[in-house]
Design an enzyme around this catalytic site. Sequence first.
Site, mmCIF file in Angstrom:
data_model
loop_
_atom_site.group_PDB
_atom_site.id
_atom_site.type_symbol
_atom_site.label_atom_id
_atom_site.label_comp_id
_atom_site.label_asym_id
_atom_site.label_seq_id
_atom_site.Cartn_x
_atom_site.Cartn_y
_atom_site.Cartn_z
ATOM 1 N N HIS B 58 46.065 46.641 36.312
ATOM 2 C CA HIS B 58 46.654 47.647 37.201
ATOM 3 C C HIS B 58 48.121 47.936 36.887
ATOM 4 C CE1 HIS B 58 43.116 47.332 39.700
ATOM 5 N NE2 HIS B 58 43.320 46.057 39.964
ATOM 6 N N HIS B 220 39.190 49.821 41.878
ATOM 7 C CA HIS B 220 38.217 49.052 41.101
ATOM 8 C C HIS B 220 36.886 49.784 41.059
ATOM 9 C CE1 HIS B 220 40.973 46.228 43.158
ATOM 10 N NE2 HIS B 220 41.095 45.738 41.944
#
Lengths: 335, 335
Positions: B58, B220
């Site tokens: 991320h 996700h």
Amino acid sequence: MKKFLNDPAKFVDEMVQGIVAAHPKQLKFAADDVRCLVRADEKKEGKVGLATGGGSGHLPLFLGYVGKGMLDGCSVGGVFQSPSAQQMFEVTKAIDSGAGVLYIYGNYGGDVMNFDMAAEMADVEDIRVEQVVAGEDVASAPKGQESKRRGVAGIFYVYKIAGACAEEMASLDEVKRVAQKVCANVRTMGVALSPCTIPEVGKPTFQIGENEMEIGMGIHGEPGIQRGPLKTADEVVEAMLRPILADLPYQKGDEVSVLINGLGATPKEELYVMYRKVNEILEAEGICVYHAYIGEFATSMEMAGASISLLKLDDELKYFLAKPANTPFFEQAQL
Amino acid sequence: MKKFLNDPAKFVDEMVQGIVAAHPKQLKFAADDVRCLVRADEKKEGKVGLATGGGSGHLPLFLGYVGKGMLDGCSVGGVFQSPSAQQMFEVTKAIDSGAGVLYIYGNYGGDVMNFDMAAEMADVEDIRVEQVVAGEDVASAPKGQESKRRGVAGIFYVYKIAGACAEEMASLDEVKRVAQKVCANVRTMGVALSPCTIPEVGKPTFQIGENEMEIGMGIHGEPGIQRGPLKTADEVVEAMLRPILADLPYQKGDEVSVLINGLGATPKEELYVMYRKVNEILEAEGICVYHAYIGEFATSMEMAGASISLLKLDDELKYFLAKPANTPFFEQAQL
């Protein structure tokens, strides 16, 4: 083509309008043209003006580096198209404060032609203009033919260092000399994994196989020097960095800055996996890294791929590189 | 899967090694564990320590915000996996300087469980720990069930503002109060156009049609609230921003900061086309934008897509937001 856009014909204008709306303290339009942008803060009398320009689709290039400590103005063209000489001239007039203007741009036919014309237009109006053309992609022409090389991410260093020099009120000749020194000391090599799509065209700029990479490809998809199966990150870095090291050459005892530039879709995670290997090779070669820049500095929209640039430093270049900068796309505190 | 990587099992460790090699003045390893990172500058006695942690993949989340004016330490897990409680505890010990430690992390099951355990381990060692769990994705749970919401890009604001507060030597209770106020005032909505591939898995995290988008999808690949044909940028912004405005609600006269976050592969050009519309809607609603952040702040590797976050400001939040910050992935001069 999966993109956030409205009318493809309005893509560039809406993008620039979004940028100025987001950064009103830093950027404003010049000459009532949304493709002519200048610093929003007050012009400093006697400061050399720095202008650039080029096609859209490469953010942060070109207009993203307009701001304190870097550039004063920029004209932007359509995606991968040169802005017009008239637009470059409008920016020139808007940023000149009597000390002259330096054009810094990449070595592409349309840009060279238009900046030449803009310089002539400025001459007629008694604005002194000098030009520095950046070209450092070692894959684009062999050693000995440096003037034919394409300008890619390494131009970031020219903006940063010439910008810091101009900020200290150096003369036009002096800023030009420093900008030229950066050009002489920087080398770049790229690799592409996937193409991008120009909104008005609607299909990918080139084709490449599911497991292929192309070493040396340019940021508009210009042919590289080696297409073949995708190798490991470490092998890719070797294939990119060795020709850079050999070209200048960069040698034991040199101090450098490294720039690992993502072309658009490549995650930062992968750029850092690459940097790990770059750092390992440089250490083994006895080359010292003063500062590393890793991220997106010159993109091709959603192209997957990366480039590596090395800048050989001396005390003067280091001094200016370390100075703070504050633009919509690049911020740096004093190093 | 077209990625710059070596052994997929070593992806995270090599990435972190690259980050520390690139930013040695800002980051270092703690406890001889490459997945435990802390600020490299000297610890300030009596300053509250700010720790975060979460899965890799991320960037700039999570470790990219460790640095002056933001966080003091971070533990990183595998791609999309929580770090262990032991790693969180090692970071806690490394950053505590007697004033206690605040955990700030996103609302995901594994992270919540492990941070709870780490807090218990700290308690045994007499380190005072408080926790703030960020969750602001309006698509992930309805109004009234805010505590069930996922934490996404809005956590950037919590780091930025709590970090500036801690830098001024506020007490643990005070920093926690400010962090909670940010959480209460921020809302986010995302949209995804394409999936990403976890290196060790080797295939995309989800499937989506050639011309489809999914509004409200998590970082996700958690399910969103509406899948359908890709609309224009302006329509997508309407579909994302209206539920955000209605949720808090943000109203006429409010002052906000806007964050438009690219998920990885989406070019900055498109984020600014989106911002143009965000700005237009907010202006029409009488909501004033104090400062806009546009770029990649919380990604899913090479996922294409974006999120919009709004933070409602008061004088206190504005004061801390405006403070300078200096981390490997985020620099800001005083606004």
